[in-house]
Design a protein around this motif. Sequence first.
Motif, short mmCIF file in Angstrom:
data_model
loop_
_atom_site.label_atom_id
_atom_site.label_comp_id
_atom_site.label_asym_id
_atom_site.label_seq_id
_atom_site.Cartn_x
_atom_site.Cartn_y
_atom_site.Cartn_z
N ASP A 121 -4.04 7.52 -10.43
CA ASP A 121 -5.15 8.24 -11.04
C ASP A 121 -4.75 8.90 -12.36
O ASP A 121 -3.61 9.32 -12.56
CB ASP A 121 -5.67 9.32 -10.08
CG ASP A 121 -4.56 10.23 -9.57
OD1 ASP A 121 -4.27 11.23 -10.23
OD2 ASP A 121 -3.99 9.94 -8.50
N LYS A 160 -5.61 1.26 -11.52
CA LYS A 160 -6.49 2.07 -10.68
C LYS A 160 -5.75 2.77 -9.53
O LYS A 160 -6.18 3.82 -9.04
CB LYS A 160 -7.63 1.21 -10.11
CG LYS A 160 -8.75 2.00 -9.46
CD LYS A 160 -9.93 1.09 -9.10
CE LYS A 160 -11.02 1.86 -8.37
NZ LYS A 160 -11.58 2.95 -9.17
N GLN A 183 -4.22 13.92 -8.83
CA GLN A 183 -5.02 13.96 -7.61
C GLN A 183 -4.15 14.11 -6.37
O GLN A 183 -4.56 14.71 -5.37
CB GLN A 183 -5.86 12.68 -7.48
CG GLN A 183 -6.94 12.51 -8.54
CD GLN A 183 -8.14 13.38 -8.29
OE1 GLN A 183 -8.39 13.83 -7.18
NE2 GLN A 183 -8.93 13.61 -9.33
N HIS A 206 -9.95 -0.98 -5.34
CA HIS A 206 -10.45 0.22 -4.66
C HIS A 206 -9.63 1.48 -4.94
O HIS A 206 -10.03 2.57 -4.51
CB HIS A 206 -10.50 -0.04 -3.15
CG HIS A 206 -11.35 -1.22 -2.78
ND1 HIS A 206 -12.72 -1.25 -2.96
CD2 HIS A 206 -11.02 -2.43 -2.26
CE1 HIS A 206 -13.20 -2.41 -2.56
NE2 HIS A 206 -12.18 -3.15 -2.14
N GLY A 207 -8.52 1.34 -5.63
CA GLY A 207 -7.72 2.51 -5.93
C GLY A 207 -6.95 3.01 -4.72
O GLY A 207 -6.80 2.33 -3.71
N ASN A 211 -6.31 11.95 -15.11
CA ASN A 211 -7.19 13.09 -14.90
C ASN A 211 -7.28 14.04 -16.09
O ASN A 211 -6.39 14.10 -16.93
CB ASN A 211 -6.66 13.93 -13.72
CG ASN A 211 -6.47 13.11 -12.47
OD1 ASN A 211 -7.39 12.91 -11.69
ND2 ASN A 211 -5.25 12.60 -12.27
N ARG A 250 -10.18 16.57 -12.43
CA ARG A 250 -11.28 15.60 -12.51
C ARG A 250 -10.71 14.24 -12.90
O ARG A 250 -10.12 14.07 -13.97
CB ARG A 250 -12.30 16.03 -13.56
CG ARG A 250 -12.99 17.35 -13.30
CD ARG A 250 -13.97 17.65 -14.42
NE ARG A 250 -14.47 19.02 -14.36
CZ ARG A 250 -15.20 19.60 -15.32
NH1 ARG A 250 -15.50 18.89 -16.42
NH2 ARG A 250 -15.60 20.85 -15.21
N GLU A 251 -10.94 13.27 -12.05
CA GLU A 251 -10.41 11.93 -12.31
C GLU A 251 -11.20 11.25 -13.44
O GLU A 251 -12.42 11.39 -13.54
CB GLU A 251 -10.47 11.07 -11.05
CG GLU A 251 -9.75 9.74 -11.20
CD GLU A 251 -9.53 9.03 -9.89
OE1 GLU A 251 -8.96 7.92 -9.92
OE2 GLU A 251 -9.92 9.57 -8.83
N ILE A 252 -10.49 10.51 -14.27
CA ILE A 252 -11.08 9.77 -15.38
C ILE A 252 -11.27 8.32 -14.97
O ILE A 252 -10.33 7.66 -14.53
CB ILE A 252 -10.18 9.84 -16.62
CG1 ILE A 252 -9.99 11.30 -17.08
CG2 ILE A 252 -10.74 9.00 -17.77
CD1 ILE A 252 -8.91 11.48 -18.13
N GLU A 253 -12.48 7.83 -15.10
CA GLU A 253 -12.73 6.40 -14.86
C GLU A 253 -12.08 5.62 -15.99
O GLU A 253 -12.30 5.91 -17.17
CB GLU A 253 -14.24 6.13 -14.82
CG GLU A 253 -14.95 6.76 -13.65
CD GLU A 253 -14.90 5.90 -12.40
OE1 GLU A 253 -14.47 4.73 -12.52
OE2 GLU A 253 -15.30 6.38 -11.33
N LYS A 254 -11.30 4.59 -15.65
CA LYS A 254 -10.58 3.86 -16.69
C LYS A 254 -10.51 2.37 -16.36
O LYS A 254 -10.89 1.95 -15.27
CB LYS A 254 -9.18 4.45 -16.87
CG LYS A 254 -8.29 4.42 -15.64
CD LYS A 254 -6.98 5.17 -15.90
CE LYS A 254 -5.96 4.94 -14.80
NZ LYS A 254 -6.36 5.47 -13.51
N MET A 255 -9.97 1.59 -17.28
CA MET A 255 -10.05 0.14 -17.17
C MET A 255 -8.93 -0.49 -16.35
O MET A 255 -9.05 -1.62 -15.91
CB MET A 255 -10.08 -0.50 -18.57
CG MET A 255 -8.79 -0.35 -19.35
SD MET A 255 -8.88 -1.09 -21.01
CE MET A 255 -8.98 -2.83 -20.63
#
Length: 389
Positions: free
Chosen positions: A213, A210, A163, A34-35, A215, A202-207
């Motif tokens: 963050d 988690k 973030q 969930h980060g 960005n 802007r957060e980057i979705e990554k593998m």
Amino acid sequence: MDFSFTEEQQGIRDAIFKVCARFGDSYWLEKDRHGGFPVELHQALATDGWLGIAMPEQYGGAGLGITEAAIMMQAIAESGAGMQGASAIHMNIFGLNPVVVFGNDEQKQRMLPPLIAGKEKSCFAVTEPNVGLDTTRLKTRAVRDGNSGYKVHGAKIWISTAQVAEKMLLLARTTPLEEVKKPTEGLSLFYTTIDRKTVEVREIEKMGRKAVDSNQVFFDGFHIPIEDRIGEEGKGFQYILHGMNPERILIASEAVGLGRAAIDRATQYAKDRVVFGRPIGQNQAIQHPLARCWMNLEAANLMVFKAASLYDRGLPCGIESNSAKYLAGEAGFEACETAIMTHGGMGYAKEFHVERYLREILIARIAPVSRELVLSHVAERQLGLPKSY
């Protein structure tokens, strides 16, 4: 030559493991799902005074070296926190070294204590979308805004903790590239408060990783006061170099730590898992890959602490720091991959944690410098081969 830790250094390792024991597998599994920044770990380390391990004592730090910092970071990763835990405080250790070395007394008194006390978090803004590792070609501009400071326009990418950070160490071009004699000139370094009105994150979705963050950061007229510039205008590239070798050493120490965590899990599974009436760890096909991983990790670890020792003694360590980063990244990756293969199908399951380790160890192969550039660096600087790029 002495390859053992001193009593004080072993005490650091033991103390960090004790802190990290409060944050077990379930904590990091939840963060991975969930980060959310690991505030609890960050504050626990701050409370015990660890965030300033390599910072001067007069500003609240412990005044120790990169060797001790590497011991600490390795223990965090090895505890099972992995790169999620290590990256949460990574910037504290090496990031503000340019401020320590080149900042004036007022800046150090203003900038260092809040970071050491855990009251502020910082991010490191150098990399740009269309520049990558060619740092001298940075396009983000900081233009003088009268006598009060600078206005910044541009973009950065892969900026960790942006973030949640209150502060930013920023490298930007103050003199256009075409107006300088060498591309390393005309870059300036700033440490300043992030104004969210003129800075978009802007957060980057990554593998993986988690909990920390990553960005893209966009600057649109971001104002930086003149008193937040570190050192002289135009010399920021030289200043930033003072953080690069420590960063490589610390990333390498973390990679060894995470590799050890993976091998420990795989070894225990190999002892417990019984197939055809015998533990799978009795089979050489399981034993030998694990043994090879252990040896490779220990060999990489020797280079980590050789590099750290050279740095702390003020000796050249670029070759060793880059080599440590390369060797530890490769050894760590092999260990994490082998841990999954030892678990078989269960290695793919999150509840066994090793699949997370594999995702996280990739950071040590990619950042802060690619494997290929390390190889080129060693080939050119150590072997004397002609420059290839």
